[in-house]
Every structure is written in structure tokens, then in C-alpha cells.
Design an enzyme around this catalytic site. Structure first.
Site, PDB file in Angstrom:
ATOM      1  N   TRP A   1       0.816  -1.230   0.000  1.00 36.73           N
ATOM      2  CA  TRP A   1       0.000   0.000   0.000  1.00 36.73           C
ATOM      3  C   TRP A   1       0.844   1.273   0.000  1.00 36.73           C
ATOM      4  CZ3 TRP A   1       1.874   2.501   4.095  1.00 36.73           C
ATOM      5  CH2 TRP A   1       2.417   1.739   5.124  1.00 36.73           C
ATOM      6  N   ASN A   2       2.163   1.174   0.247  1.00 34.56           N
ATOM      7  CA  ASN A   2       2.906   2.434   0.443  1.00 34.56           C
ATOM      8  C   ASN A   2       3.171   3.186  -0.858  1.00 34.56           C
ATOM      9  OD1 ASN A   2       4.807   0.543  -0.350  1.00 34.56           O
ATOM     10  ND2 ASN A   2       6.411   1.302   1.007  1.00 34.56           N
TER      11      ASN A   2
ATOM     12  N   LYS B   1      -2.233  -8.528  -7.655  1.00 35.25           N
ATOM     13  CA  LYS B   1      -3.071  -8.420  -6.465  1.00 35.25           C
ATOM     14  C   LYS B   1      -2.602  -7.213  -5.666  1.00 35.25           C
ATOM     15  CE  LYS B   1      -2.867  -9.432  -2.278  1.00 35.25           C
ATOM     16  NZ  LYS B   1      -3.552  -8.250  -1.734  1.00 35.25           N
ATOM     17  N   PRO B   2      -3.343  -6.101  -5.730  1.00 30.45           N
ATOM     18  CA  PRO B   2      -2.912  -4.923  -4.968  1.00 30.45           C
ATOM     19  C   PRO B   2      -3.232  -5.097  -3.483  1.00 30.45           C
ATOM     20  CG  PRO B   2      -4.991  -4.463  -6.080  1.00 30.45           C
ATOM     21  CD  PRO B   2      -4.596  -5.880  -6.463  1.00 30.45           C
ATOM     22  N   ALA B   3      -2.660  -4.240  -2.659  1.00 27.57           N
ATOM     23  CA  ALA B   3      -2.952  -4.288  -1.221  1.00 27.57           C
ATOM     24  C   ALA B   3      -4.428  -3.964  -0.995  1.00 27.57           C
ATOM     25  CB  ALA B   3      -2.063  -3.287  -0.488  1.00 27.57           C
TER      26      ALA B   3
ATOM     27  N   GLU C   1      10.955  -7.909  -3.011  1.00 27.52           N
ATOM     28  CA  GLU C   1      11.424  -6.630  -2.460  1.00 27.52           C
ATOM     29  C   GLU C   1      10.869  -6.557  -1.053  1.00 27.52           C
ATOM     30  OE1 GLU C   1      13.439  -4.562  -3.741  1.00 27.52           O
ATOM     31  OE2 GLU C   1      13.360  -4.899  -5.905  1.00 27.52           O
ATOM     32  N   LEU C   2      11.720  -6.864  -0.060  1.00 28.33           N
ATOM     33  CA  LEU C   2      11.212  -7.007   1.309  1.00 28.33           C
ATOM     34  C   LEU C   2      11.652  -5.831   2.169  1.00 28.33           C
ATOM     35  CD1 LEU C   2      11.906 -10.840   1.468  1.00 28.33           C
ATOM     36  CD2 LEU C   2       9.888  -9.644   0.599  1.00 28.33           C
TER      37      LEU C   2
ATOM     38  N   CYS D   1      10.328   1.397   2.069  1.00 28.85           N
ATOM     39  CA  CYS D   1      11.296   0.380   2.476  1.00 28.85           C
ATOM     40  C   CYS D   1      12.730   0.888   2.359  1.00 28.85           C
ATOM     41  CB  CYS D   1      11.096  -0.901   1.684  1.00 28.85           C
ATOM     42  SG  CYS D   1      11.017  -0.607  -0.068  1.00 28.85           S
TER      43      CYS D   1
ATOM     44  N   GLU E   1      12.469  -2.357  11.336  1.00 34.25           N
ATOM     45  CA  GLU E   1      12.069  -1.236  10.497  1.00 34.25           C
ATOM     46  C   GLU E   1      10.889  -0.535  11.172  1.00 34.25           C
ATOM     47  OE1 GLU E   1      10.580  -2.745   6.778  1.00 34.25           O
ATOM     48  OE2 GLU E   1      11.456  -1.086   5.667  1.00 34.25           O
TER      49      GLU E   1
HETATM   50  P1  ADP Z   1       2.408  -4.675   5.245  1.00 39.79           P
HETATM   51  O1  ADP Z   1       2.665  -5.248   6.608  1.00 39.79           O
HETATM   52  O2  ADP Z   1       3.277  -3.561   4.885  1.00 39.79           O
HETATM   53  O3  ADP Z   1       0.969  -4.460   4.926  1.00 39.79           O
HETATM   54  P2  ADP Z   1       2.333  -7.146   3.805  1.00 39.79           P
HETATM   55  O4  ADP Z   1       3.495  -7.994   3.427  1.00 39.79           O
HETATM   56  O5  ADP Z   1       1.369  -7.688   4.809  1.00 39.79           O
HETATM   57  O6  ADP Z   1       2.936  -5.773   4.237  1.00 39.79           O
HETATM   58  O7  ADP Z   1       1.492  -6.762   2.518  1.00 39.79           O
HETATM   59  C1  ADP Z   1       2.035  -6.640   1.237  1.00 39.79           C
HETATM   60  C2  ADP Z   1       1.112  -7.339   0.273  1.00 39.79           C
HETATM   61  O8  ADP Z   1       1.084  -8.715   0.614  1.00 39.79           O
HETATM   62  C3  ADP Z   1      -0.326  -6.863   0.287  1.00 39.79           C
HETATM   63  O9  ADP Z   1      -0.853  -6.879  -1.017  1.00 39.79           O
HETATM   64  C4  ADP Z   1      -0.996  -7.906   1.140  1.00 39.79           C
HETATM   65  O10 ADP Z   1      -2.375  -8.044   0.846  1.00 39.79           O
HETATM   66  C5  ADP Z   1      -0.258  -9.129   0.702  1.00 39.79           C
HETATM   67  N1  ADP Z   1      -0.368 -10.273   1.624  1.00 39.79           N
HETATM   68  C6  ADP Z   1      -0.467 -10.265   2.956  1.00 39.79           C
HETATM   69  N2  ADP Z   1      -0.570 -11.521   3.440  1.00 39.79           N
HETATM   70  C7  ADP Z   1      -0.520 -12.350   2.380  1.00 39.79           C
HETATM   71  C8  ADP Z   1      -0.591 -13.773   2.205  1.00 39.79           C
HETATM   72  N3  ADP Z   1      -0.698 -14.610   3.234  1.00 39.79           N
HETATM   73  N4  ADP Z   1      -0.514 -14.264   0.941  1.00 39.79           N
HETATM   74  C9  ADP Z   1      -0.404 -13.437  -0.104  1.00 39.79           C
HETATM   75  N5  ADP Z   1      -0.332 -12.090  -0.013  1.00 39.79           N
HETATM   76  C10 ADP Z   1      -0.395 -11.558   1.215  1.00 39.79           C
END
Ligand code: ADP
Length: 484
Positions: free
Chosen positions: A157-158, A181-183, A256-257, A290, A387
Site C-alpha cells: 500500500w505504500n 493483487k494490490p494491497a 522486495e522485502l 522500504c 524497520e
Molecule cells: P504490510 O505489513 O506492509 O501491509 P504485507 O506484506 O502484509 O505488508 O502486505 C504486502 C502485500 O502482501 C499486500 O498486497 C498484502 O495483501 C499481501 N499479503 C499479505 N498476506 C498475504 C498472504 N498470506 N498471501 C499473499 N499475499 C499476502
């Protein structure tokens, strides 16, 4: 209600195989404006079944797309780029409403997001192979590059627009198809981009956007053998989970973590420039990137002067609704983000940290937080290890170059790093010693479409942007021609 020049850019349906659709269940999820808490709209709550259909459509569309000339794909992508820029005001308004960043930053992100489409539209025409000197008579060796195939992207989402174009740009330019798949928190930017892609002539199935249940969609994306590659930007924990889930079908991965960027100010630095870089690196997007500086290491001799200048600059930041004129700091994305920064501040104070400015939830309420600077921070505190992802600058004091390199590298992350110095010998030495994928020297802003963005260690795999970013979407085929 959101006011747009072109209201048809605000889509509350997902986009699969060239069609705007609801979830099979009919269920939706709510999306709110973080600055006000008000409901912005809803998107379909899709799961594995809809994702599987999007993947099948991407697979069916792949042949036609990869057989187009690179120049034909390039022309479509160029048109997409032009449409993104032509609709930048609306795209920025959508982004600010769902993500919270100031409108000026949202406009900046739209231009930045578009730049990846432009760059890869051009780069797609310049994919080269090799011929290799033969090791045997009657044989010739050739290497060609081919699109890897159906790709899946999961984005955070950032940066609701740029994290998509950094993946879709090279994927589509290379001749791959993609399902995004967006946030959950920021789907409308993604859907608006899909609408513009459709208008630009991206054929049905080549780019789909599936909204909804992250584990269900991610589960299908990682287990479906038709998906050859997954590109993910987000938290390290979810990145590791997706990596594990992708093992059974041995997918190529770009990850990209998280980061834990050091920002080092040496005693020969131009302090005003360092403060300017620190502000850009730390407080952009309210500290939610990040590559945000997470740890400020300041050499003893300039520690006092740097902290004074930094505090003065931080106190000039204007916190408010991103859509309001003059705002330079929007809200954090949600309550969870506020709790994390609070936990880091509490932990630092308990262990002897001193708040120089900020430190509290902002009077505006919701998820607004005061831009904060803390002095006397040590390696034992949470801020040193995790972080923060919020507007908190922790200041560490150091004496010697070797000490600071050891402290800077003392993390499992290795994404961005920054330092300020004017000594060419020191610059060369420190840049070589920092264990990071990226190093900003005398600058706090490093990301652009022509350079390879990415990390080492647990910050991820692969690169985005530049010619290296194209490699992530290509496979190498070796041809051995014999019997000549
Ligand atoms: P943040 O903590 O910054 O929200 P996330 O890693 O949870 O970071 O989210 C980044 C993306 O990963 C989002 O699109 C979120 O919906 C997705 N996401 C979160 N959990 C899962 C999962 N179990 N499988 C697939 N995608 C996921």
C-alpha cells in the site's frame, strides 16, 4: 465523495480477462480514507476461484502477446504511459484518498510510476542474446532470451501505483502476461491503472487485477503451475511465506522485502545537505518506504550540530490531510502502524533515549503521528533492529569509521544505505564495505527507473528498474546446433 475529472477511473470492480467483475460470492471489502476514516468505496472480495480464472486467461493471452513484435508491445505501453500522465491529477487524487500521502507526493509517485512504463516500453526493443565461440567442429552455440510466461504480482500500500508499474512494465515489455493483487488498503490506484491499460490497447488477459482475500489469492498464485514467476513487494514475513509456498512449483521469484537503512553522517559532511537528504529519506511518505533511513549514525564531532539542524527542519513539517494545501506529512496508513512507532519510541525512552521533538500521536487524531527525533539511541533498542515504517529518526553517536560500518551492517537486512562525506577515499572505502544492494552517497533519494533497485540478505531477490529489471522477466534459452 472523491471529485475526479474522469469519474470512470474510480472502479469498484476487479479486472479479469478484460472484464470488470464482482466476486463470485458477491462479497466486497471496504476501503477507507486514512486521513478521515471515511468509507471511500468497496472492491470485490475475491479468492482462489477468481484468481485461477485470471491465471487461465493470462495463460491464454500469453501466446498472442509474446508473438507481437517488441515494437508493437512498446507502442501500446507508450500509450499507457501517455494516458497515465494525462490523468495524473485524478490518479494522484485517488492515491491520496486511499493512502494518505500529500497530493504533491502522490503526483510525484504517478510521474515516477509512469517512468517505469516509458523506460521498459523502450527497453523491450533492446533484448539481446549471444553467440558463443564453439567448443567443437560442426556445432554452433546461440543464446536467446524469452519471456518467462504468466507472472503474478503482489504489491503493498505504500506506493500503490509505482509498485505495480515496476513489475507490469518489464513483464509486459518482455512479452509476459501478469495478474496483480494490490494491497487491500489501496486497490483503487491499481484498478485505475488497469482501466488506462485497457484504453491503451493492452489486450484482455494480458494484465488482470484481482482484489480480495490475500492468503486465498496468494495461495492460488503460488500453487498454480501456470504461474512461472511471482514478484512480491511487502513485508519480509509474507515474502518468506510466499517463497515457501512457491517451492512446490519452483517459481522464479522477485522479492522486495523490508529494509533497515543506515544513514551515516561523517564529520566531514556538508551538514545542511545531510539534513536535506535526511528529511527526504526519512519523512517522505511519513517514513513509510522500504528505503527510508531507519538509523541515523552521526559522528561525535558533528552530532550536536546535525541534531539541532535536523530538529529545526522536522519542526517545519506540516502534518495534515494529504488533500489539504500545504500538507507535507499525511497520516500513517492505519492504527497498527501507529502502534509500531509508539512501541519503538517507548522502548527507546525506557532504555535511555531522549525525545528531541515529537514523540506522540498528533492532535489531529486518526492515524496522524508527530514527526519525531530521538537522541542517544543504542544498538540494543528496537529501533536499531526493526524497520519502524513511520516518522521517527533515531540518532546514534559513533567515533570511528570501522565502528560505524560494523553497526550499519549488523542487521539481517540489506536494501538501501546512505552516507554523507566529502572525502573521496572515505567515500570509496565505506561504499565498498556497506553490505547493501543500494548506497546513496551525499543524497537521500536514490530510486529511479534507470537504476537497479533491490536488496541483498533478507531484503530480497531480483532487481526492479534498469536493464537488470528486465532480466527478472526473461529466461535464457541455449541453442546447440549440430550436424552441420
Ligand atoms: P504490510 O505489513 O506492509 O501491509 P504485507 O506484506 O502484509 O505488508 O502486505 C504486502 C502485500 O502482501 C499486500 O498486497 C498484502 O495483501 C499481501 N499479503 C499479505 N498476506 C498475504 C498472504 N498470506 N498471501 C499473499 N499475499 C499476502
Amino acid at each position: 465523495m472523491l471529485k475526479l475529472n474522469d469519474p470512470s477511473l474510480f472502479k469498484q470492480k476487479a479486472y479479469i480477462d478484460g472484464r470488470w467483475c464482482a466476486a463470485d460470492s458477491g462479497r466486497t471489502i471496504n476501503v477507507a480514507n486514512p486521513a478521515t476514516g471515511a468509507l471511500l468505496g468497496t472492491v470485490p472480495e475475491m479468492g482462489a476461484a477468481e484468481t485461477s480464472r485470471a491465471i487461465a486467461a493470462a495463460n491464454a493471452a500469453w501466446k498472442g502477446w509474446r508473438e507481437k513484435l517488441a515494437k508493437e508491445r512498446s507502442a501500446i505501453l507508450r500509450k499507457w504511459y501517455d494516458l497515465i500522465l494525462a490523468n495524473a491529477d485524478d490518479l494522484a487524487a485517488i492515491m491520496t484518498a486511499e493512502q494518505g500521502k500529500p497530493l504533491a507526493e502522490a503526483k510525484g509517485e504517478i510521474a515516477y510510476a509512469a517512468s517505469f512504463i516509458e523506460w521498459f516500453a523502450e527497453e523491450g526493443k533492446r533484448i539481446y542474446g549471444d553467440t558463443i565461440t564453439t567448443p567443437g567442429h560442426g556445432r554452433r552455440i546461440m543464446v536467446t532470451k524469452e519471456p518467462i510466461g504468466v507472472c503474478a504480482a503482489i504489491t503493498p500500500w505504500n506506493f500503490p501505483a509505482a509498485m505495480i508499474t515496476r513489475k507490469a512494465g518489464p513483464a509486459l515489455a518482455a512479452g509476459c502476461t501478469m495478474i496483480v493483487k494490490p494491497a487491500e488498503l489501496t486497490p483503487f490506484s491499481a484498478l485505475a491503472l488497469a482501466e488506462l491499460a485497457e484504453r491503451a490497447g493492452v489486450p484482455p488477459g494480458v494484465l488482470s487485477v484481482v482484489t480480495g482475500n490475500a492468503p486465498a489469492i496468494g495461495g492460488e498464485m503460488t500453487s498454480n503451475p501456470l504461474v512461472r514467476k511471482l514478484s512480491f513487494t511487502g513485508s519480509t514475513a509474507i515474502g518468506k511465506l510466499l517463497m515457501r509456498q512457491s517451492a512446490d512449483t519452483v517459481k522464479k521469484l522477485s522479492l522486495e522485502l523490508g529494509g533497515n537503512a543506515p544513514f551515516i553522517v561523517f564529520d566531514d559532511a556538508d551538514l545542511d545537505a545531510a539534513v536535506e537528504g535526511a528529511m527526504a529519506s526519512k519523512y517522505r511518505n511519513s517514513g513509510q518506504t522500504c528505503v527510508c533511513a531507519n538509523r541515523f549514525y552521526v559522528q561525535d564531532k558533528v552530532y550536536g550540530a546535525f541534531s539541532e539542524k535536523l530538529v529545526a527542519a522536522v519542526q517545519k513539517l506540516q502534518v495534515g490531510d494529504g488533500a489539504a494545501p500545504g500538507t507535507s506529512q499525511g497520516p500513517l496508513i492505519d492504527e497498527r502502524a501507529v502502534q509500531k512507532i509508539e512501541a519503538h519510541i517507548d522502548d527507546a525512552i525506557t532504555q535511555g533515549g531522549r525525545v528531541l521533538t515529537g514523540g506522540q500521536r498528533h492532535a489531529l487524531g486518526h492515524s496522524f503521528f508527530e514527526p519525531t527525533v530521538i537522541a542517544d539511541v543504542t544498538q540494543q533498542m528496537k529501533v536499531a533492529r526493526e524497520e519502524t515504517f513511520g516518522p521517527l529518526a533515531p540518532l546514534f553517536r559513533f567515533q570511528h569509521d570501522d565502528d560505524v560500518v560494523a553497526m550499519a551492517n549488523d542487521t539481517e537486512f540489506g536494501l538501501a544505505s546512505y552516507f554523507y562525506s566529502r572525502d573521496i577515499g572515505r567515500i570509496w572505502r565505506i561504499a565498498e564495505q556497506l553490505e547493501y544492494g543500494m548506497v546513496g552517497i551525499n543524497t537521500g533519494i536514490i530510486s529511479n527507473e534507470v537504476a537497479p533497485f533491490g536488496g541483498i540478505k533478507q531484503s530480497g531477490l531480483g532487481r526492479e528498474g534498469s536493464k537488470y529489471g528486465m532480466d527478472d522477466y526473461l529466461t535464457v534459452k541455449y541453442w546447440c546446433l549440430s550436424g552441420m
